[in-house]
Design a protein around this motif. Structure first.
Motif, PDB file in Angstrom:
ATOM      1  N   THR B  96       0.843  -1.203   0.000  1.00  0.00           N
ATOM      2  CA  THR B  96       0.000   0.000   0.000  1.00  0.00           C
ATOM      3  C   THR B  96       0.873   1.246   0.000  1.00  0.00           C
ATOM      4  O   THR B  96       1.718   1.420   0.877  1.00  0.00           O
ATOM      5  N   ALA B 131      -6.581   2.065  -7.487  1.00  0.00           N
ATOM      6  CA  ALA B 131      -6.706   3.451  -7.055  1.00  0.00           C
ATOM      7  C   ALA B 131      -7.315   3.490  -5.655  1.00  0.00           C
ATOM      8  O   ALA B 131      -7.830   2.479  -5.165  1.00  0.00           O
ATOM      9  N   GLU B 155      -1.019   8.375 -13.251  1.00  0.00           N
ATOM     10  CA  GLU B 155      -2.159   8.739 -12.415  1.00  0.00           C
ATOM     11  C   GLU B 155      -2.080  10.214 -12.041  1.00  0.00           C
ATOM     12  O   GLU B 155      -1.069  10.690 -11.534  1.00  0.00           O
ATOM     13  N   TYR B 167      -2.943   3.788  -2.502  1.00  0.00           N
ATOM     14  CA  TYR B 167      -2.887   2.992  -3.733  1.00  0.00           C
ATOM     15  C   TYR B 167      -2.383   1.599  -3.366  1.00  0.00           C
ATOM     16  O   TYR B 167      -1.529   1.450  -2.498  1.00  0.00           O
TER      17      TYR B 167
END
Lengths: 216, 255
Positions: B96, B131, B155, B167
């Protein structure tokens, strides 16, 4: 007195101007930043050695397997002296230590299968050789001929040995020493020893297939 | 010897001179603040090198890969010697990436991946990227893509003041990739050669000065800026009035 007041007012104004300048200068900035996170890795090594032979460099590698290198007398653990050199006959036995080393960075497991082929022999006569596989701690461990009842004969070339033919190899330096015994019983219950001896040209070939896989 | 009235007149002249000098200094400082303000406005239009207060775990440690991996039974089945990160068939990681905007204003940012291979070998790891809202930026729920395809990601998003974004980056090297021979070839070649890859994510952030994005006029800080501007304007007016007053006073005193 009035001029002193003017001076004070002027001083206050001065400070106010400076403070407002600083405040404004810090408020209108449009900031940018760049941060980068990075990590890298390399592929874990896969390095398997079978016996003293070079490390495998592909998924299939051939190695020398000299199972009939030393031939003993079934009466003990001394070299057979009653049979000509490099020949086997009833009452002989031997073994071969297969050293499998896992130098990889992953855990591995091995499976050993043996296959026997008889060539030039009399038709319809099966091989008299019994086989068994055991793991030992060191190649210097004394070899003890297993009981014939604990050994297996080849059936249709394939030698099915379930005990001792598989194992796990710890990563980085896991080693398994697989000892493969063979024996030609001197007094087998049913045998074709004489027929084979009379033929005199029977060739028994044993191959070992070691499959080493990564453990998930 | 000058008489008392002459001495007093001379002292008044000196004092008036000091006051005028101070006032002139104030005028200069006011002009200076105006010039500084102009410079900052120019900076505001362009970009300066100061940093947005963007917190993330990107800066130092970025643990996409590992030295050790455990299997489903909790046993360590892969270990990099010498503490090096490794990858192997059957390994995977979900990581993450957390971003947090601790600045006083919103920020716009771009997240740009960068993949490098240390050799010409194609490494068969597959990736996906989610996302913050859980939608797939790369790959989808059923499909993974080759790691090199991650380079196509760009992004662009906005973080309001105090907001965070997470993310999720996933990679795996399938244990049964369908080409054991190639996996083995890579593992064998890795004994003598460094075959690996690096994955980087760069976040380029820029202050977002949009009033709406920053929660309205006052919340955006523009109210404060306007108030400060008014203060500066007020100071200038006071200065002008002061100068006019002093000039008139001098005239009325006949100096």
């Amino acid at each position: 007195m009035k001029k002193n007041k003017m001076m004070r007012i002027a001083s206050v104004l001065l400070v106010a101007v400076l403070l407002s300048t600083c405040a404004i200068s810090g408020t209108f900035a449009k900031y940018t930043t760049t941060v980068t996170g990075e990590d890298s890795a390399r592929i874990a090594k896969w390095e398997i050695k079978v016996d003293t032979f070079a490390t495998a460099t592909s998924d299939e590698q051939t190695f020398e397997f000299d199972v009939f290198n030393t031939i003993y007398d079934t009466t003990g653990s001394t070299a057979e002296t009653d049979v000509a050199t490099n020949l086997i006959a009833p009452g002989t036995w031997g073994y071969f230590d297969l050293v499998i080393t896992n130098l990889s960075e992953v855990t591995a497991e091995y499976t050993l299968t043996l296959n026997e082929t008889i060539t030039n022999g009399p038709t319809g006569i099966a091989s008299p050789i019994l086989y068994s596989v055991n793991t030992v701690d060191a190649t210097t461990d004394a070899a003890v001929l297993p009981a014939a009842t604990a050994m297996t004969k080849a059936a249709s070339n394939a030698i099915t040995i379930t005990t001792g033919s598989t194992g796990t190899l710890a990563m980085t330096n896991g080693t398994a020493i697989v000892r493969i015994y063979w024996q030609w019983e001197f007094d087998a219950a049913t045998n074709n020893d004489t027929a084979l001896g009379l033929d005199g040209d029977t060739q028994i070939t044993v191959s070992a297939n070691v499959v080493v896989n990564q453990v998930d | 010897m000058p008489n008392t009235s002459e001495t007093t007149t001379q002292q008044k002249k000196r004092s008036s001179g000091v006051v005028i000098a101070l006032l002139a200094l104030l005028v200069l400082l006011t002009l200076l603040s105006g010039i500084l303000l102009s410079f900052k406005l120019i900076d505001y239009i362009t970009v300066d090198e100061r940093e947005v207060a963007l917190q993330s775990n990107l800066d130092a440690e970025f643990d996409l890969f590992s030295v050790e991996y455990k299997n489903a039974s909790g046993e360590i089945t892969v270990t990099g010697t010498d503490g090096e990160n490794v990858i192997a068939p059957g390994t995977s990681v979900e990581y993450t990436i957390r971003l947090r905007n601790t600045d006083k204003t919103a920020i716009d940012y771009d997240m740009i991946p960068d993949i490098h291979f240390t050799s010409e070998h194609n490494i068969p790891i597959l990736v996906r990227m989610l996302a913050p809202d859980g939608s797939y930026l790369v790959g989808d729920a059923k499909n993974w893509v080759e790691v090199k395809d991650l380079n196509s990601l760009n992004e662009h998003a906005t973080l309001k003041k105090g907001e965070s974004a997470e993310y999720t980056f996933q990679w795996k090297w399938a244990f049964e990739s369908g080409d054991d021979a190639y996996d083995t070839e890579l593992g064998n070649a890795s004994v003598a050669t460094d075959i690996g890859l690096s994955v980087a994510f760069t976040v380029q952030a820029e202050a977002n000065t949009d009033v709406e994005t920053n929660g309205g006029f006052m919340a955006s800080g523009l109210g404060g800026i306007v108030l400060l501007g008014l203060l500066v304007l007020l100071l200038i007016i006071v200065l002008v009035l002061l100068i006019v007053y002093l000039v008139k006073k001098r005239k009325s005193e006949g100096v």
